[in-house]
Scaffold this motif. Structure first.
Motif, PDB file in Angstrom:
ATOM      1  N   ARG B 237      32.061  28.373   6.233  1.00 28.50           N
ATOM      2  CA  ARG B 237      30.633  28.124   6.186  1.00 28.50           C
ATOM      3  C   ARG B 237      29.952  29.432   5.876  1.00 28.50           C
ATOM      4  O   ARG B 237      30.253  30.445   6.502  1.00 28.50           O
ATOM      5  N   GLN B 238      29.082  29.411   4.921  1.00 24.06           N
ATOM      6  CA  GLN B 238      28.397  30.647   4.561  1.00 24.06           C
ATOM      7  C   GLN B 238      27.060  30.720   5.266  1.00 24.06           C
ATOM      8  O   GLN B 238      26.296  29.779   5.239  1.00 24.06           O
ATOM      9  N   GLY B 239      26.813  31.867   5.884  1.00 19.98           N
ATOM     10  CA  GLY B 239      25.501  32.072   6.476  1.00 19.98           C
ATOM     11  C   GLY B 239      24.470  32.104   5.364  1.00 19.98           C
ATOM     12  O   GLY B 239      24.728  32.601   4.269  1.00 19.98           O
ATOM     13  N   GLY B 240      23.300  31.542   5.634  1.00 25.20           N
ATOM     14  CA  GLY B 240      22.294  31.440   4.579  1.00 25.20           C
ATOM     15  C   GLY B 240      21.279  32.559   4.602  1.00 25.20           C
ATOM     16  O   GLY B 240      20.252  32.485   3.952  1.00 25.20           O
ATOM     17  N   GLY B 241      21.566  33.589   5.369  1.00 25.94           N
ATOM     18  CA  GLY B 241      20.643  34.709   5.434  1.00 25.94           C
ATOM     19  C   GLY B 241      19.550  34.511   6.469  1.00 25.94           C
ATOM     20  O   GLY B 241      19.497  33.475   7.140  1.00 25.94           O
ATOM     21  N   LYS B 242      18.709  35.521   6.581  1.00 25.87           N
ATOM     22  CA  LYS B 242      17.718  35.519   7.651  1.00 25.87           C
ATOM     23  C   LYS B 242      16.305  35.438   7.090  1.00 25.87           C
ATOM     24  O   LYS B 242      16.054  35.796   5.946  1.00 25.87           O
TER      25      LYS B 242
END
Lengths: 348, 259
Positions: B237-242
């Motif tokens: 799962r890729q983090g989608g940033g902040k």
């Protein structure tokens, strides 16, 4: 056959054919004999709709599908289940002694009905009830159960997470009767439609109870059920106390129409009830939106929520592992950000 | 019938709960070589509960024996020593070859034979092992023995006439059930807080009896019913940033269709 079931079978068959034609033709030949018993759950005569996931999985297998329900005054629950399309028969046993699903007498009951129906597959949810009863039944019929499956490849091959979801195993069963518990979030529950399954009284061995139900204490809540909610807001150690947990998390949950969950740290510290724990040892959820508040994201917690559609995280530690899986992350003080979020959600 | 408790405590050696498991190159299993192993956390609770039943004199007739048992490779002896350092009286090691695994059904059959041989009247197991996550062995054992079972116990109490009352963690809350010994109980995390074995107790545990046996001694062979076709890593799962602020959060959630 009913359209929904036909679609399911067709989808299943095409996937198998794509993978290995010889296996597919063999599976097709056998599927005529394949028959599945889906074990349904009820409470106080009310059908547990989550347990209709067992029908979803049963239909994916192909073959005939029967449902099983037992308890006190289960007639209306049986009628409701009979409306699920593609189900041929509901076997119902009306007897107070099965009401609480005590495994000691429920197991012999299930065994008698499995023998009578000659089923090749028996499916139950990987719920407290399914986990308690099905392995007992499987062992008594000398079968190695396959737990908590998330996919069906063919009548003998199943996919299940191991190591808290850190690995995915594909296993093939050689047992004559395959006992399976399913992960509810991986098989969307069927809804009663215009089906008209026959309702038949099952065999009741009336075995002597060797255990006794004493009492229960279930957390009461008007919020959606955690395991099946479309949205979940979950709080962790960052909430600091039960008072703060309630003050910060509950209004957010209400604003979103979400269920409330918690990390093990929050549960162990007494901020939230045990039954709200999300993770390897608690509930596994896969909502549309999972919002983790003050949760670092330990692997045991991720095991319970990483299949959520969208994950949002609010945490003051920018390096918290939760941000590696979150689709959207906000670094900040939850005591400030969450009330602000609650107001904005309410206002929108 | 005033009996004494003879408790059988099955324990399993698993990859330590804090280690992130890696799938091996051949995609046949999780890599175990050179990885830290420990006692399955739920089994620590079983050992602790058994020892507390004795220490707190919770059973009217007293505790006569606490026997830990494990089936596993030579190194499984380590977790049995740990169980004895925590307070188990003795241990049985059913030796398997390195890399050899047993399915819950076979384990349950082995435990049935062991419980009968050791004249156990209470078997306390973990609710699941954190490697296979099957959550089956205790229930299977109870079924094979024809004994009552209480799974996911958060409280165990004893009453008159060998009765035992167990509070279980169930979906949505707790449930309390009652039965008579002999019985099978599986532990949930809330049952207790396991102790650390002290150095003197670790030294003493080295002198306690550890019997080594083979599966054949229980009249069993290890024939798996499930063939593992492959083991893979889950889709990452890729983090989608902040985002900067709450407005950004709300906007992103709307964009993702989650609000």
């Amino acid at each position: 056959m009913f359209p929904a079931a036909r679609r399911a079978v067709a989808r299943h068959a095409s996937r198998v054919i794509g993978a290995a034609p010889s296996l597919a033709s063999r599976a097709y030949a056998r599927s005529r004999l394949l028959s599945t018993l889906a074990v349904l759950e009820q409470r106080d005569g009310q059908l547990s709709h989550g347990s209709l996931s067992a029908f979803t999985a049963a239909k994916k297998l192909g073959g005939t599908v029967h449902g099983f329900i037992a308890g006190n005054s289960v007639a209306s629950a049986a009628q409701e289940a009979a409306k699920v399309e593609g189900v041929e028969k509901i076997i119902s046993v009306d007897n107070l002694s099965y009401e609480k699903g005590l495994p000691e007498n429920y197991a012999p009951l299930l065994i008698e009905n499995i023998k009578k129906g000659g089923y090749t597959h028996v499916i139950a949810g990987h719920t407290a009830f399914g986990k308690s009863v099905l392995p007992r039944v499987a062992a008594m019929l000398d079968s190695q159960q396959i737990s908590d499956i998330t996919a069906i490849e063919n009548e003998a091959t199943f996919v299940r997470p191991i190591y808290a979801g850190n690995a995915i195993a594909t296993v093939e069963s050689s047992d004559t009767i395959k006992f399976i518990t399913i992960r509810g979030t991986a098989f969307a529950a069927e809804t009663p439609g215009s089906g008209s399954a026959a309702i038949e009284a099952g065999v009741d061995p009336k075995s002597e109870p060797i255990s006794e139900w004493v009492s229960e204490d279930l957390a009461k809540s008007d919020r959606p059920d955690l395991a099946t909610a479309g949205k979940v807001v979950s709080g962790g150690r960052g909430l600091k106390s039960k008072e703060e947990f309630d003050k910060v998390m509950l209004p957010l949950a209400d604003a979103l129409g979400a269920a409330v969950g918690a990390s093990r740290a929050a549960v162990d510290s007494g901020y939230a009830d045990n039954s709200l724990q999300v993770g390897q040892t608690g509930k596994v959820v896969a909502p549309q939106l999972y919002m983790a508040v003050g949760i670092s994201g330990a692997i045991q917690h991720l095991a319970g929520m990483k299949d959520s559609k969208v994950i949002a995280a609010i945490n003051k530690d920018a390096d918290a592992p939760i941000f590696q899986v979150a689709d959207v992350g906000l670094v900040g003080d939850l005591f400030e950000k969450v009330p602000e979020l609650t107001e904005k959600v309410k206002g929108s | 019938m005033a009996s004494k408790l003879r408790i059988l405590v099955p324990v399993k050696r698993v990859i330590d709960y804090a280690v992130k498991p890696r799938v091996n190159k051949a995609m046949t299993a999780v890599e175990t070589a050179g990885v830290k192993h420990s006692m399955n956390p739920f089994d620590e609770l079983s050992v602790e509960e058994s020892v507390r039943i004795r220490e707190k004199k919770r059973f009217p007739g007293g505790v006569e024996d606490i026997c830990a048992i494990s089936a596993g490779p030579p190194k499984a002896a380590d977790v049995l020593r740990t169980a004895m350092a925590m307070g188990a009286d003795r241990a049985i090691h059913v030796e398997l070859k390195d890399g050899e695994e047993m399915e819950p059904l076979t384990v349950a059959k082995m435990l049935k034979a062991a419980a009968e041989r050791e004249k156990s009247n209470l078997v306390i197991l973990g609710k699941q092992s954190i490697d296979d996550d099957a959550a089956q062995t205790g229930q299977m054992l109870a079924g094979l023995l024809g004994w009552p079972q209480a799974t996911q116990a958060s409280k165990v109490e004893f009453g008159e006439n060998n009765s035992i009352t167990v509070t279980k963690e169930v979906d949505g809350g707790v449930e309390t059930v009652k039965a008579k010994l002999p019985m099978v109980v599986t532990t949930d995390l809330r049952l207790n807080e396991p102790r650390y074995a002290s150095l003197p107790n670790i030294m003493k545990a080295k002198k306690k009896k550890l019997d080594k046996v083979g599966l054949g001694d229980f009249g069993l062979t290890n024939e798996p019913r499930l063939k593992v076709l492959k083991v893979t890593e889950p889709a990452p799962r890729q983090g989608g940033g902040k985002v900067e602020d709450v407005d950004g959060l709300v906007a992103k959630l709307k964009e993702l269709g989650a609000l």
